[in-house]
Scaffold this motif. Structure first.
Motif, PDB file in Angstrom:
ATOM      1  N   LEU A 151     -72.504   9.074  78.552  1.00 62.52           N
ATOM      2  CA  LEU A 151     -73.621   9.572  77.750  1.00 62.52           C
ATOM      3  C   LEU A 151     -73.139   9.934  76.343  1.00 62.52           C
ATOM      4  CD1 LEU A 151     -76.624  10.214  77.969  1.00 62.52           C
ATOM      5  CD2 LEU A 151     -76.029  12.529  78.705  1.00 62.52           C
TER       6      LEU A 151
ATOM      7  N   LEU B 249     -82.976  17.907  69.554  1.00 61.81           N
ATOM      8  CA  LEU B 249     -81.729  17.174  69.685  1.00 61.81           C
ATOM      9  C   LEU B 249     -80.964  17.165  68.364  1.00 61.81           C
ATOM     10  CD1 LEU B 249     -80.084  14.865  71.462  1.00 61.81           C
ATOM     11  CD2 LEU B 249     -80.935  13.533  69.530  1.00 61.81           C
TER      12      LEU B 249
ATOM     13  N   ALA C 102     -82.742  10.151  72.145  1.00 67.13           N
ATOM     14  CA  ALA C 102     -83.117  11.450  72.686  1.00 67.13           C
ATOM     15  C   ALA C 102     -84.131  11.287  73.811  1.00 67.13           C
ATOM     16  CB  ALA C 102     -83.688  12.330  71.579  1.00 67.13           C
ATOM     17  N   LEU C 103     -85.158  10.480  73.540  1.00 69.63           N
ATOM     18  CA  LEU C 103     -86.207  10.279  74.539  1.00 69.63           C
ATOM     19  C   LEU C 103     -85.656   9.625  75.798  1.00 69.63           C
ATOM     20  CD1 LEU C 103     -88.194  11.522  72.896  1.00 69.63           C
ATOM     21  CD2 LEU C 103     -89.209   9.329  72.311  1.00 69.63           C
TER      22      LEU C 103
ATOM     23  N   ARG D   8     -71.982  21.242  78.621  1.00 71.21           N
ATOM     24  CA  ARG D   8     -73.228  21.616  79.278  1.00 71.21           C
ATOM     25  C   ARG D   8     -74.254  20.494  79.223  1.00 71.21           C
ATOM     26  NH1 ARG D   8     -77.933  25.503  79.641  1.00 71.21           N
ATOM     27  NH2 ARG D   8     -78.765  25.106  77.590  1.00 71.21           N
ATOM     28  N   ASP D   9     -74.283  19.804  78.102  1.00 69.92           N
ATOM     29  CA  ASP D   9     -75.250  18.725  77.935  1.00 69.92           C
ATOM     30  C   ASP D   9     -74.795  17.411  78.563  1.00 69.92           C
ATOM     31  OD1 ASP D   9     -76.850  20.459  76.632  1.00 69.92           O
ATOM     32  OD2 ASP D   9     -76.498  19.673  74.611  1.00 69.92           O
ATOM     33  N   GLY D  10     -73.614  17.451  79.184  1.00 69.07           N
ATOM     34  CA  GLY D  10     -73.137  16.253  79.862  1.00 69.07           C
ATOM     35  C   GLY D  10     -72.606  15.194  78.919  1.00 69.07           C
TER      36      GLY D  10
ATOM     37  N   ASN E 151     -82.572   9.729  76.941  1.00 69.46           N
ATOM     38  CA  ASN E 151     -81.553  10.478  77.685  1.00 69.46           C
ATOM     39  C   ASN E 151     -81.889  11.947  77.892  1.00 69.46           C
ATOM     40  OD1 ASN E 151     -79.354   8.335  77.860  1.00 69.46           O
ATOM     41  ND2 ASN E 151     -79.788   8.369  75.669  1.00 69.46           N
ATOM     42  N   MET E 152     -83.071  12.332  77.446  1.00 69.50           N
ATOM     43  CA  MET E 152     -83.446  13.739  77.565  1.00 69.50           C
ATOM     44  C   MET E 152     -83.373  14.222  79.011  1.00 69.50           C
ATOM     45  SD  MET E 152     -84.154  16.182  75.566  1.00 69.50           S
ATOM     46  CE  MET E 152     -84.714  15.410  74.047  1.00 69.50           C
TER      47      MET E 152
ATOM     48  N   ASP F  69     -92.982  14.712  71.259  1.00 67.28           N
ATOM     49  CA  ASP F  69     -91.726  13.993  71.138  1.00 67.28           C
ATOM     50  C   ASP F  69     -90.963  14.407  69.885  1.00 67.28           C
ATOM     51  OD1 ASP F  69     -92.723  12.873  73.322  1.00 67.28           O
ATOM     52  OD2 ASP F  69     -92.633  10.803  72.641  1.00 67.28           O
TER      53      ASP F  69
ATOM     54  N   ARG G 299     -88.863  17.372  70.549  1.00 70.72           N
ATOM     55  CA  ARG G 299     -87.644  17.128  71.302  1.00 70.72           C
ATOM     56  C   ARG G 299     -86.605  16.435  70.431  1.00 70.72           C
ATOM     57  NH1 ARG G 299     -88.664  17.029  77.422  1.00 70.72           N
ATOM     58  NH2 ARG G 299     -87.174  18.671  76.952  1.00 70.72           N
ATOM     59  N   VAL G 300     -87.056  15.491  69.641  1.00 73.20           N
ATOM     60  CA  VAL G 300     -86.129  14.851  68.713  1.00 73.20           C
ATOM     61  C   VAL G 300     -85.534  15.890  67.775  1.00 73.20           C
ATOM     62  CG1 VAL G 300     -85.947  13.235  66.790  1.00 73.20           C
ATOM     63  CG2 VAL G 300     -87.289  12.626  68.796  1.00 73.20           C
TER      64      VAL G 300
ATOM     65  N   ARG H 116     -81.529  13.087  81.400  1.00 73.83           N
ATOM     66  CA  ARG H 116     -80.130  13.212  81.798  1.00 73.83           C
ATOM     67  C   ARG H 116     -79.526  14.510  81.259  1.00 73.83           C
ATOM     68  NH1 ARG H 116     -79.075   7.578  82.648  1.00 73.83           N
ATOM     69  NH2 ARG H 116     -79.874   7.106  80.581  1.00 73.83           N
ATOM     70  N   ILE H 117     -79.849  14.815  80.029  1.00 73.19           N
ATOM     71  CA  ILE H 117     -79.315  16.027  79.425  1.00 73.19           C
ATOM     72  C   ILE H 117     -79.841  17.266  80.139  1.00 73.19           C
ATOM     73  CG2 ILE H 117     -79.357  17.448  77.341  1.00 73.19           C
ATOM     74  CD1 ILE H 117     -79.179  14.949  75.687  1.00 73.19           C
ATOM     75  N   ASP H 118     -81.149  17.266  80.393  1.00 75.99           N
ATOM     76  CA  ASP H 118     -81.730  18.406  81.101  1.00 75.99           C
ATOM     77  C   ASP H 118     -81.080  18.579  82.472  1.00 75.99           C
ATOM     78  OD1 ASP H 118     -83.385  19.085  79.035  1.00 75.99           O
ATOM     79  OD2 ASP H 118     -85.127  18.005  79.798  1.00 75.99           O
TER      80      ASP H 118
END
Lengths: 133, 133
Positions: free
Chosen positions: B98, B28, A113-114, B75-77, A116-117, B21, B24-25, A119-121
């Motif tokens: 990804l 995700l 997550a950290l 959307r998230d690629g 690729n965050m 962090d 965010r984790v 990239r996702i954003d």
DNA sequence: CAGCATCCGGGTGGATACTG
DNA sequence: CAGTATCCACCCGGATGCTG
């Protein structure tokens, strides 16, 4: 009526672990991904914590959700609950070995997550810009 | 008034990555653990799939949820959507790089789930038996 | 301090019907 | 085939108040 799609009861897929196991993994993720579980597990990573200590540590969780999530974790054997019948009462929560073992894969996902965050954003920005513009 | 709990603003925890962090984790995991995402990602692991093909492969998902989840993944690629304007129309979904990279940590978690599922079930039985009896 | 009971708003997700 | 649109039930989760 053509046979564009096979009507076979058994799909010509990988022989094992594609339907059933996926479900169980999904169920686990549903538990693990329930907004608070991971925060609690990680907060307990450093050792045993008391109820309100966890509440402060996590910050933003209601005591209802903390109670419920801890109870679920205890039910699943990931956390132990130790009551010290003093006044005021004291309750400590601690990860079991099973709970600690969960940290590894969860941290791996955290790493991902950290990493690729951004990239996702970026992908989201692109997508939203494209679909709205 | 004793100092049973430290009132310090900065907890004596790990110096970094403990609050932000984690969030965010957690976010995700909320996405990944939303009941269908993992099933879709794993179903796409073997290569591109069409809409109804995915639907059959997963089994039990409504087309509404399939559409929504696929759109989120796009959307998230994590997934690409390729339209072939034929009659009948054809749409293929495929994992991006990804998306493929996500499979590794997710599979790790899957391994953990499969390995420990029996332990968890046992813990639940024990817990339920104890609390109800 | 730790935790339960209650109320309630919002989002999740299924069923169904319709479109291109 | 590949969706969109609508309705609706459920339950997740926050706020509040009370107990031991």
């Amino acid at each position: 009526m053509e046979v564009t799609t096979s009507a076979l009861p058994a799909p010509p897929q990988a022989p094992r672990h594609d339907s059933v196991d996926c479900r169980r993994v999904s169920q686990l993720l549903a538990r693990v991904g329930d907004k608070w579980t991971v925060l609690i597990v990680r907060s307990l990573g450093g050792g045993p914590r008391r109820f309100n200590e966890l509440k402060r540590l996590i910050g933003g969780i209601s005591q209802r959700m903390l109670t419920l999530t801890l109870k679920n974790l205890e039910r699943d054997g990931l956390v132990t609950r130790t009551v010290t019948p003093s006044i005021p009462p004291r309750v400590d929560y601690e990860l079991t070995d099973l709970g600690h073992s969960l940290r590894k894969p969860v941290d791996a996902l955290g790493e991902w997550a950290l990493t690729n965050m951004a990239r996702i954003d970026a992908a989201r920005d692109r997508f939203d810009r494209t679909s709205e513009g």
